[in-house]
Every structure is written in C-alpha cells, then in structure tokens.
Write an enzyme that holds these catalytic residues in place. Structure first.
Site, PDB file in Angstrom:
ATOM      1  N   LYS A  78       0.860  -1.187   0.000  1.00  0.00           N
ATOM      2  CA  LYS A  78       0.000   0.000   0.000  1.00  0.00           C
ATOM      3  C   LYS A  78       0.896   1.237   0.000  1.00  0.00           C
ATOM      4  CE  LYS A  78      -3.872   1.736   2.846  1.00  0.00           C
ATOM      5  NZ  LYS A  78      -4.697   1.441   4.051  1.00  0.00           N
ATOM      6  N   SER A 153      -9.683   1.004   3.017  1.00  0.00           N
ATOM      7  CA  SER A 153      -8.838   1.848   2.191  1.00  0.00           C
ATOM      8  C   SER A 153      -7.723   1.090   1.478  1.00  0.00           C
ATOM      9  CB  SER A 153      -8.218   2.955   3.038  1.00  0.00           C
ATOM     10  OG  SER A 153      -7.343   2.399   4.001  1.00  0.00           O
ATOM     11  N   SER A 177      -9.805  -1.410   7.132  1.00  0.00           N
ATOM     12  CA  SER A 177      -9.196  -1.240   5.818  1.00  0.00           C
ATOM     13  C   SER A 177      -8.405  -2.413   5.262  1.00  0.00           C
ATOM     14  CB  SER A 177      -8.293  -0.009   5.832  1.00  0.00           C
ATOM     15  OG  SER A 177      -9.077   1.123   5.634  1.00  0.00           O
TER      16      SER A 177
HETATM   17  N1  GLN Z   1     -13.318   3.283   6.329  1.00  0.00           N
HETATM   18  C1  GLN Z   1     -12.761   3.679   7.572  1.00  0.00           C
HETATM   19  C2  GLN Z   1     -12.357   5.136   7.507  1.00  0.00           C
HETATM   20  O1  GLN Z   1     -12.565   5.706   6.510  1.00  0.00           O
HETATM   21  C3  GLN Z   1     -11.598   2.821   7.914  1.00  0.00           C
HETATM   22  C4  GLN Z   1     -10.398   3.128   7.120  1.00  0.00           C
HETATM   23  C5  GLN Z   1      -9.183   2.398   7.575  1.00  0.00           C
HETATM   24  O2  GLN Z   1      -9.259   1.359   8.229  1.00  0.00           O
HETATM   25  N2  GLN Z   1      -8.036   2.959   7.259  1.00  0.00           N
HETATM   26  O3  GLN Z   1     -11.846   5.704   8.406  1.00  0.00           O
END
Ligand code: GLN
Length: 485
Positions: A78, A153, A177
């Site tokens: 990532k 994400s 995520s």
């Molecule tokens: N969807 C969640 C957020 O937008 C989790 C994102 C994540 O785990 N980085 O914060």
C-alpha cells in the site's frame, strides 16, 4: 498453472528446488500487472527495474542455499508504507512527489528476507475511505466485477491479490481497511493486535487505531507474512516486546472443542441475504468440524461507528497538521505570506474527504467541545473494549460478518458519507478494542461477488484465528475461486 497463479508457499517450493527462478517469477508478475492494470488500477507505481535487480539478488541467495520462504517472492505495498527512494504518496496530491529517505520497518523485514517489491498500491487518500474512491490516482476496480469497488482503504492491496498481480501485499487497518477489501475481493486479510506489528515508517492516520497487516491468497500465506513482519521494533514505542509464534506451525486444522461466539448485535435484521447465507453455511461447516457455538453479547456495538469517527478524525486532524508545504510535500505556487502559503498548500493538496475529517476532528478537539465529544468517545471506547474482554472469558473466537453487503458499485456511496461510514460497522469495534481479526473467503453472492467472514481473536490471539480460518479454508473451496480477469 501460470506462475502468477501460485501462492507464496507454492512458489517457494519451486524456487527452493530451482525449478523456477525469481527473475522468471518477477517477470511473469510484471507482465500480469501490465495485463490487468488497464482494468484494475491497483498500482500507483510499478518498480520494474528495482524488482528485476532484487530478483537477481534473490536468485543468488537461492543458489547459495541461504533462502527464506519469502526470498524471490513478488510482493507489493500500500502506498502508505515509506519505501526508501521510491515515491510514497498515501493516495494524496499533497505527497504525490514525496520520495522517502528511509524504509518502513515492516517493509524492511520483508526486504531482508529477500522479498521482491514490484510496486506501490492504490488506496483511499490517507487511508480515509471504504471504497478506494478518495485516491487522487483514481479508483481501483474490483477484479471480480470492474463496475464495483474493491473496498478500502487498502483497495489496491486487495485488488492486486485478487487480480494475481502480486503474490501477497501489505495493507493497513484503522477501522477495517484490510478486512473489508479482503472480503470484497475474495482474499485473506488480517488485522493484527495493536502493538503486534511496527508502524515505523507507515504514514499515520489515527495512531491509536492503525495496524499493519497482510492480504494474501490463502491462510498459510497470511501466517507466513504475519510471522515475517510481526515483533518488537525499538523504532516504534507502541510495538510490543513479545515473542512471535510460528504462525504457520499453528495451522493444525484442528478446531474441535473450539468455542466460537456469535454476537447477537451483529446478526441484525436486514443483513444482506447473501452475507447471511454465507455465514449460516460457515456455522454449519464449523459445527461439522467439532466447534461449539455460544451466543454472546457485545452490548455497546451500536456506539462504535460514532465513537470511531470522533477518535479517528481527532487523531487525523493532529497527524495531518505536519503537511504544511514547508518540510515536504506539495507547496502552492502562489502565496503572499507564510500563513497563506500553508493554508493554500493544504487546500490544494488535500482532497474533500480528508478535509472533512480534519474539520470534524478539529471540532471534536476544540475547547468547550472536547469533553462532550472526544472524551465521551474515549469512554465509549473503553466500554467496547470491556465488551470484548468479557466475551473472551467464555469463547475462544467470535464469528461475524465483515461487511454488511458484498462490494457496491463505483459511485454508489460517494455522495453519502454516512452510508460509506456505516459499511465498517462490523470491523470498527475490533480496532477500538485493539484486538485482532481476520477475513476469509466464505461464499459468493448471487451476482458472483465474494463474501468474507470475520473471526475476531483475543488480544495477541492471532494463532487461534489463523488456525480457525485455516480449518475453514481446508473444509471449503471458496479460496480457490478466482476473479475471471
Ligand atoms: N473506512 C474507515 C475510515 O474511513 C476505515 C479506514 C481504515 O481502516 N483505514 O476511516
């Protein structure tokens, strides 16, 4: 079978016997990237030349008989991970040209074992999102159906595994995520316990929640990757000095007598029928393997999303203060003075969702509101943590959905942030509690989209959830199903 179809452990068997070379495997992976990227857009940067030279070095190690299981394996990260000399953007315009001077510890650990980095993966900007649509590099598409999102994400990390354009990847999980995109893309994804893996060199979103973890084709690969990155790091004071078990050796296939909790708050009316069907079938599978089910209660579940969006945004507003156009990152071309330069740089560099989060977080922390919002959310977090600790007095693991629905369509939720936030309802409590969870393929929807199940473990109970996930994988064929791409 084509090389790009093989798992880490399958590739390793052949590399070790010198039936194939890492250069061949890496070239095949790069070809696969070229073939799938026009449809998937999982990569922000492909590191072709560096990959080929790392593969040559790996081949020398393999020839010398000094190979680790990861030596010569093509992996991708990532873009939130800092990679020395390789641009690391975090999906944002503000870091679009940022070339870090050092490596994240988790990447360094893979590199030292001889893993070959083939590229950096797309993600929601600063890991804020559930669909990979907030990336400034355009959305990643779900390899199972390119009209759909891959989840977020770590959408690029899941999509690359599903498209077989990397053998395995690393992602980060602040509220789901890793697990949610793994579920949407039919791969295995594990969020370790807070403190299990170093975050040194990982761009911070919400520091009390962020964890690094693997996304892989199967549970064995997941155990291998976790074992490689886990463990104490003097450079990260939140990493815990505790021995790292041999996770792969723990995959015994035996779950007889394992006590699995089913939280009544997660099996709600209105759960998507495809998700429900997969979970019901999984419960039957586990019963057949000798596991026992117990109904449990996690009574504060309802407050998790609200508490998360106060805590995560508060921490984000503080973490993202460092992007001011002075030390690194985007700087505006037109500004009269210092304050104007900073605010213009941030205005130009951050996307809409990131700005929304910074504003929410700044508000939650402002004097006069701090007690009502941030402090209250922290108290709720403690209650959620206690819910889990209480449940784990009677069960070994907890089985839940990962996401309320299979992958949705690109564009479906972009205009409704609240709907987007609610897609993390089953994953967020695990981050708030600081414990671990894994997503494993458990079915396909009527439309042919993957559905995952989540196993939540005790703090530092990664061995148990990996063992339970592996036993399920052995008893089913979902992990063998592949995106048609
Ligand atoms: N969807 C969640 C957020 O937008 C989790 C994102 C994540 O785990 N980085 O914060």
């Amino acid at each position: 079978m084509e090389l790009f179809e093989l798992t880490i452990h399958e590739l390793h068997e052949r590399l070790k016997k010198r039936e194939i070379s890492s250069v061949e495997v890496t070239k095949d992976c790069l070809d696969r990237i070229a073939a799938t990227e026009p449809q998937v857009n999982a990569y922000i940067t492909v590191t072709r030349d560096a990959a080929l030279s790392a593969a040559e070095t790996a081949d020398k190690r393999l020839a010398a008989g000094d190979a680790d299981i990861l030596t010569g394996i093509p992996v991708a990260l990532k873009d939130i991970f800092l990679t020395k000399g390789i641009r690391s953007t975090c999906g944002s315009k503000i870091l679009a040209d940022f070339i870090p001077p050092y490596d994240a510890t988790s990447w360094l650990r893979l590199k030292e074992r001889g893993a070959v980095l083939v590229g950096k993966l797309n993600q929601d900007e600063f890991a804020m999102g559930s669909s990979n649509e907030t990336s400034v590099f355009g959305p990643t598409r779900n390899p199972w159906n390119t009209d759909c999102i891959p989840g977020g994400s770590s959408g690029g990390s899941a999509a690359a595994v599903a498209a077989r354009s990397a053998a395995a990847t690393l992602g980060t999980d602040t509220g789901g995520s890793i697990r949610q995109p793994a579920s949407h893309c039919g791969c295995v994804g594990l969020k370790p316990t807070y403190g299990r893996v170093s975050r040194y060199g990982v761009i911070a979103y919400a520091s009390s929640l962020d964890q690094v973890g693997p996304l892989t084709r199967d549970v064995t690969d997941c155990a291998i990757m976790l074992g490689a990155v886990a463990g104490y790091d003097p450079l990260d004071s939140t990493s815990v000095d505790r021995p790292v078990p041999d996770y792969r050796a723990g995959l015994t296939g035996d779950v007889s007598g394992l006590k699995i909790g089913l939280p009544k708050e997660y099996y709600i009316e209105g759960l998507d029928p495809d998700v429900k069907r997969s979970l019901d079938a999984a419960i039957e599978t586990y019963r057949g393997l000798g596991a026992e089910f117990v109904e449990i209660s996690l009574p504060h579940t309802d407050y998790a999303v609200a508490a998360y969006y106060l805590i995560a945004t508060a921490e984000a507003s503080s973490n993202l203060a460092r992007y001011e156009g002075v030390r690194f990152g985007h700087r505006t071309a037109e500004a009269g003075g210092l304050m104007e330069m900073m605010s213009k740089s941030r205005d130009e560099g951050f996307g809409q969702e990131v700005k929304r989060r910074i504003m929410l977080g700044t508000y939650a922390l402002s004097s006069g509101y701090y007690d009502a919002y941030y402090l209250k959310a922290q108290k709720v977090r403690t209650l959620i943590m206690q819910d889990f600790l209480k449940a784990f007095e009677t069960v070994d693991t907890i089985l839940t959905p990962v996401a309320p629905t299979p992958a949705f369509k690109v564009g479906e939720k972009t205009s409704d942030p609240l709907q987007m936030y609610l897609s993390d309802i089953f994953t967020i409590p695990v981050n708030l509690a600081g414990t671990c969870g894994i997503s494993v393929p458990a079915g396909l929807s009527g439309d042919g989209l993957p559905v995952g199940l989540q196993l939540i473990g005790k703090p530092f109970g990664e061995e148990t959830i990996l063992r339970a996930a592996h036993a399920f994988e052995q008893a089913t064929t979902w992990h063998q199903r592949k995106a048609a791409l």
